[in-house]
Design a protein around this motif. Structure first.
Motif, PDB file in Angstrom:
ATOM      1  N   UNK A  58       0.905  -1.316  -0.247  1.00  0.00           N
ATOM      2  CA  UNK A  58      -0.016  -0.007  -0.102  1.00  0.00           C
ATOM      3  C   UNK A  58       0.639   1.429  -0.112  1.00  0.00           C
ATOM      4  N   UNK A  59       1.291   1.563   0.996  1.00  0.00           N
ATOM      5  CA  UNK A  59       2.914   2.312   0.973  1.00  0.00           C
ATOM      6  C   UNK A  59       3.318   2.755  -1.011  1.00  0.00           C
ATOM      7  N   UNK A  60       3.835   1.795  -0.776  1.00  0.00           N
ATOM      8  CA  UNK A  60       4.249   1.474  -2.624  1.00  0.00           C
ATOM      9  C   UNK A  60       3.665   2.337  -3.606  1.00  0.00           C
ATOM     10  N   UNK A  61       2.557   1.816  -3.851  1.00  0.00           N
ATOM     11  CA  UNK A  61       1.120   2.607  -4.446  1.00  0.00           C
ATOM     12  C   UNK A  61       0.353   3.803  -3.504  1.00  0.00           C
ATOM     13  N   UNK A  62       0.417   3.933  -2.839  1.00  0.00           N
ATOM     14  CA  UNK A  62       0.707   5.634  -2.438  1.00  0.00           C
ATOM     15  C   UNK A  62       1.824   5.711  -3.572  1.00  0.00           C
ATOM     16  N   UNK A  63       3.370   6.247  -3.260  1.00  0.00           N
ATOM     17  CA  UNK A  63       4.291   6.695  -3.748  1.00  0.00           C
ATOM     18  C   UNK A  63       4.089   6.619  -5.216  1.00  0.00           C
TER      19      UNK A  63
END
Length: 437
Positions: free
Chosen positions: A308-313
């Motif tokens: 999720x953090x990588x998708x947000x970035x």
């Protein structure tokens, strides 16, 4: 705390250590001391009403003695002054025990004073330390010394007044000074007191016991750590981490847990027979086997959040690359395209790794780790920040040919004319040239 408080008023009081047993000091070869003065540990005299004064008494045998009563403050000094012309001995013993008993004897001080014609003032300093132990600290003698000092004597006139500036003969005067000189003395230790060699052996034994206690505490700490990890691994391998280990790994871990539990029980029976290194090695053996299963479980637990953090970035970088905001108008299109390409590559990598990982059972080591996804996210955000934090270029200065010409001053009074330029104006006082008709 109550004494320092502004809200409560209490009587002032203090804390101090006191002796439990009375001590008497006896002497040989001579009269009684002429003076006994109690001093503090720093050498300052103590007042009589403080309860620290030393009184003279008689022993049951009729001998004169100096009594340090029970309940006297410790960490104090008694300065005992004698008048002696030869050597003498000062003995200390407990006053509440028979004089001849060995357990009553304390130290004795033999003062090696050379024989003299006249009695001398001898001062013996007896120290009662913080622990209530009596020691002979110093012995000194007061001596008077005559010294000659040259003084310039002023010349006196007949009227009795000094004559200023007159040369006078120096005068030699004799001055008497009182000095304290240390006197050699020998301390005879009490029969029941340990010798220096025995004290050294006692200190070595104390250090050895202290080292043994420290080593035992460290071994117990490691054993407790081993036992805690053993119980936690047993609960996890049969509970939440069961699916993250193969049947062979579970059988190996359960067998190792059983043998380790038996080893810990035997070590707790007599911990002195177990080396600290053996406890550490047993803990490392368990952690090496259970660590693989624990890492798989931790990767599984943190994988979704890392995705999720990588998708947000990726979304954040795309929004910045496609932004039409005036604040980013100075960013070149090529740089924005690089950010977009890197975001697309990161998303493609994440989709590929997620597809591969989803087809693996939980007891297999992961293809992509949480740390890999965090590294990808940090690299993308750093590159985006670097591109969009470029400063806006300064506006170019206009060319010199386009500079506006200076305007004439139009705020002149009526009837006045503008003065000619300096290069065309005639000198003041010269006639102006006339124009032809």
């Amino acid at each position: 705390a109550a004494m320092a408080s502004a809200s409560f008023k209490v009587k002032e009081y203090g804390f101090g250590e006191r002796t439990l047993f009375p001590i008497c000091l006896t002497w040989t070869d001579g009269d009684s001391p002429v003076k006994v003065q109690p001093l503090s540990a720093s050498g300052h005299p103590l007042e009589a009403e403080s309860g620290l004064e030393t009184l003279q008494h008689e022993t049951p045998a009729g001998e004169q003695c100096i009594l340090i009563p029970a309940g006297s403050d410790t960490n104090t000094i008694r300065k005992i002054t004698f008048l002696r012309s030869g050597p003498f001995t000062l003995k200390a013993q407990y006053a509440d025990l028979p004089a001849g008993a060995p357990e009553a004897q304390l130290d004795a001080c033999h003062v090696s004073l050379p024989p003299a014609a006249e009695p001398q003032e001898i001062q013996v300093f007896v120290h009662l330390n913080f622990f209530g132990l009596l020691r002979f600290a110093r012995v000194c003698v007061k001596q008077r010394r005559e010294e000659e000092k040259t003084v310039e004597a002023p010349e006196v006139a007949q009227g009795g007044e000094e004559t200023a500036g007159a040369e006078t003969a120096p005068e030699v005067r004799k001055l008497v000074r009182v000095v304290k000189v240390d006197v050699p003395y020998q301390v005879q230790e009490a029969p029941g007191r340990p010798t220096t060699l025995q004290l050294r052996d006692f200190r070595e034994d104390e250090l050895n016991m202290d080292n043994e206690d420290r080593l035992t505490r460290e071994k117990m700490d490691r054993l407790n750590e081993l036992e805690s990890y053993l119980y936690a691994l047993r609960d996890d391998i049969s509970g939440k981490m069961r699916d993250f280990a193969t049947p062979e790994e579970r059988a190996e871990i359960e067998a190792l847990l059983e043998s380790s539990q038996q080893w810990v029980d035997d070590a707790l029976v007599d911990i002195s027979t177990v080396a600290k290194s053996a406890v550490v090695a047993k803990l490392e053996e368990l952690q090496a086997v259970g660590g693989k299963v624990s890492r798989r479980f931790e990767e599984y637990s943190g994988r979704q959040e890392a995705q999720q953090l990588l998708h947000a970035a990726v979304s954040e970088s795309r929004v910045a690359a496609q932004s039409q905001d005036e604040a980013y108008a100075h960013i070149p299109v090529e740089e924005k395209r690089k950010v977009m390409d890197m975001a697309n590559e990161t998303e493609a990598w994440l989709s590929e790794m997620t597809a591969k990982q989803s087809g693996l059972p939980p007891h297999v080591d992961p293809i992509v780790t949480v740390l890999d996804m965090h590294n990808k996210r940090d690299a993308l955000l750093r590159f985006t920040q670097k591109v969009f934090s470029a400063p806006r270029p300064k506006p170019a200065a206009p060319p010199a040919s386009e500079q506006p010409a200076p305007q004439e001053d139009v705020n002149m009074n009526e009837g006045e004319q503008a003065l000619p330029e300096a290069e065309n104006a005639a000198p003041v006082g010269e006639p102006q040239p006339q124009q032809a008709a």
